[in-house]
Design an enzyme around this catalytic site. Sequence first.
Site, PDB file in Angstrom:
ATOM      1  N   ASP A 287       0.864  -1.172   0.000  1.00  0.00           N
ATOM      2  CA  ASP A 287       0.000   0.000   0.000  1.00  0.00           C
ATOM      3  C   ASP A 287       0.911   1.236   0.000  1.00  0.00           C
ATOM      4  O   ASP A 287       2.140   1.132   0.105  1.00  0.00           O
ATOM      5  CB  ASP A 287      -0.954  -0.020   1.202  1.00  0.00           C
ATOM      6  CG  ASP A 287      -2.192   0.848   0.938  1.00  0.00           C
ATOM      7  OD1 ASP A 287      -2.133   1.713   0.050  1.00  0.00           O
ATOM      8  OD2 ASP A 287      -3.211   0.666   1.628  1.00  0.00           O
TER       9      ASP A 287
HETATM   10  C1  NOJ Z   1      -4.086   3.861   0.173  1.00  0.00           C
HETATM   11  C2  NOJ Z   1      -5.230   2.923   0.296  1.00  0.00           C
HETATM   12  O1  NOJ Z   1      -5.168   2.232   1.528  1.00  0.00           O
HETATM   13  C3  NOJ Z   1      -5.315   1.907  -0.817  1.00  0.00           C
HETATM   14  O2  NOJ Z   1      -6.507   1.208  -0.701  1.00  0.00           O
HETATM   15  C4  NOJ Z   1      -5.194   2.567  -2.154  1.00  0.00           C
HETATM   16  O3  NOJ Z   1      -5.296   1.615  -3.170  1.00  0.00           O
HETATM   17  C5  NOJ Z   1      -3.886   3.308  -2.230  1.00  0.00           C
HETATM   18  N1  NOJ Z   1      -3.829   4.305  -1.185  1.00  0.00           N
HETATM   19  C6  NOJ Z   1      -3.653   3.954  -3.591  1.00  0.00           C
HETATM   20  O4  NOJ Z   1      -4.508   4.993  -3.785  1.00  0.00           O
END
Ligand code: NOJ
Length: 749
Positions: A287
Amino acid sequence: MTRNLLTFILTSLFFFQGYENRVSSDLSKYEDKADSIISLMTLEEKIGQLSLFTSDWSATGPSIRNDYIDLIRQGKAGNIFNAYTVDFVKELQRIAVEETRLHIPLLFGYDVIHGHRTIFPVPLAQASSWDTAAIRKAERIAAIEATAEGLNWTFAPMVDLARDPRWGRVMEGAGEDTWLGSLIGAARVKGFQGSGLSDKRSVLACVKHFAAYGAPQGGRDYHTVDISERSLYEWYLPVYNACIDAGAGSVMTSFNEIAGIPSTSNRWLLTDVLRDEWNFNGFIVTDYTSINELIPHGVAANLAEAAELSINAGVDMDMQGSAFLDELPPLVAAGRVSEKKIDDAVRRILVTKFRMGLFDDPYKNCDKEREKQEIMTPEHLGFAREFAARSCVLLKNEKNTLPVPGTVRTLAVIGPLADSKADMLGSWSAAGDWSKCVTLLEGINNKVNGRIKVLSAKGCNINDSNTDGINNAVSIALRADFVILALGESRDMSGEAASRAKIGLPGVQMELASAIIRTEKPVTVVLFNGRPLAIEELNALAPAILEAWFGGTQAGNGVADVLFGDVNPSGKLTMTFPRNEGQIPVFYNSKNTGRPINPDNPYEKYRSNYLDSPNDPLYPFGFGLSYTSFSYSGITLNKNEFHQNEQVTATVEITNTGDRDGEEVVQLYIRDLAGEVTRPVKELKGFKKVLIEKGMSIGVTFTLSPADLSYYHQDMSFSFDPGEFELYIGTNSSDCVSASFVISTPQPP
Ligand code: NOJ
């Protein structure tokens, strides 16, 4: 080597052949091709494939930092996210395939969570439809629109099981049940990936957030997760696994730790479980800056340690952190990370790019015609409307307040969510354009088309203490003969970093509701929100409540279809609504305990109960009313005693006892009365959504297989025990008819 010679070698290596579900046989072919490229790559170029950087979106459209363009050009950024629209993507892809030494195409990722341009209801709402075909179709449309704008990878499905509605991201998931969540997750993967990754209308799915991100302590986002291995295996992990089985090509690690080890450096999770136990052969991305966050987590002293821990745990791609890019070269030089480890990760990513057909045609998603023709088409919008209606859950309907009676001449639409376009989108709404959303007021006006008078007032804001508008709203209500009260949360009150400690109606909305209900006009509350709310007081006062969630682009039209009876509501909750925050976590499949509550004396001392609240929730899992009513016969079993491996068949007859046709979600639950390990009081093991014409009856039959009766034993083996089981069939998890059966003990040979 000259560029032409290289291109020749690569093109002959990369001759692409279509595939569909032949992944494993194709895998070794692509691995060979990937290895041929890897043999040509510098360490920096390899690490570039393991790096993912974001582009931006400003008032003038998409943009990207110049240093990222330089990284792409040097082969040090192999993947980009948040970049869409054909011209922009095409230019970045051109730089990658024409200006880099090895011409390797980029992946373009984006959070296409509930639609791309045409926004569908938020995922929790979609789950309330219990309609996996509709969910799959929504993801298909999302994939068509996303790929028409240059994307080839979505950061979805989010399949984190969640039992705590304080956590804002419950909005993105399917609710609290493992069995249903698994079906829904698999449907989403299939919808996104369509007929195969090489199809130009398919996006690569990314199952997230691995793992158990939905169980943060206190419902606070990013917080610590500490659950037993058994609970992980029994409740949390199967949903991700179902998505892997459905063919998901990538997985995202979660921000949280599990039992002291952050997921992004959790070797057991990423390698032992995901790769070795489940045979996942796609790639694992972190993430956003999760590797960097290993430092504040407290398992890495610096970024180099963080990068080392995560690549060695099994991470393949670093999202946005630059940790791999900056730290892996010295780590390899120092022998702390093997080049083989890096090659393995690069291979997985290149194989995926092969599977996606990107080496064959890097511009496969850069078609200006498609961009014009395939976005927000009437068909997509029509389905969005249907789905918004299908996701609604009727929570209360005293004296058949709904549908809005034909005799109504003046209708008042009141509340801070009555005419709020942006909120209809809900959180994580990709490239959704709020200005194209239909509000409830607009939907109602479209529906009545001047035939009845529609008045409206905001009454109050969503979340402040200003009560100035309430009197005016009351006077508007008094002029009407039916009131629709649109209440709830703003779109940013759920989603990422949107945990709430108190999950009642925000601001002074309850005051507004009380004042309007006191007018004694017929009132229906329509709720727009991204999580279960604690609305005990509202439930006690309001004659009717329709849970509309955030319905997306066509929310207003879809909800109006339900309010006026063109669509008979058929949604059912997939997450329990608590009475109050103190009950949380409250979910249907809990354990009985050694001192279960006494139903005849719920406040009896020395029982598992509260002094100041009932145990049971406001609305249980599976709950949802219809404009018609259904009655259930007793259950007929094919027999009462079964030998091991025989199938249990259970049939009920359901009668539509009301005066209109309606759909019912018939739910099957089991309980194993005595296991080697304690078993939940109910476990969903089947459902059927059936349309029953008014006055008609239909038989619904369920079959339970041995796997449905199995669970993880003390030694973590997955099997079932002989003994007595209860079986429940009903309209929700607490209102069921029941029967029991026995699995006989095997005779000694
Ligand atoms: C953080 C989020 O937790 C995740 O779900 C997302 O895909 C990413 N950012 C990218 O935007």
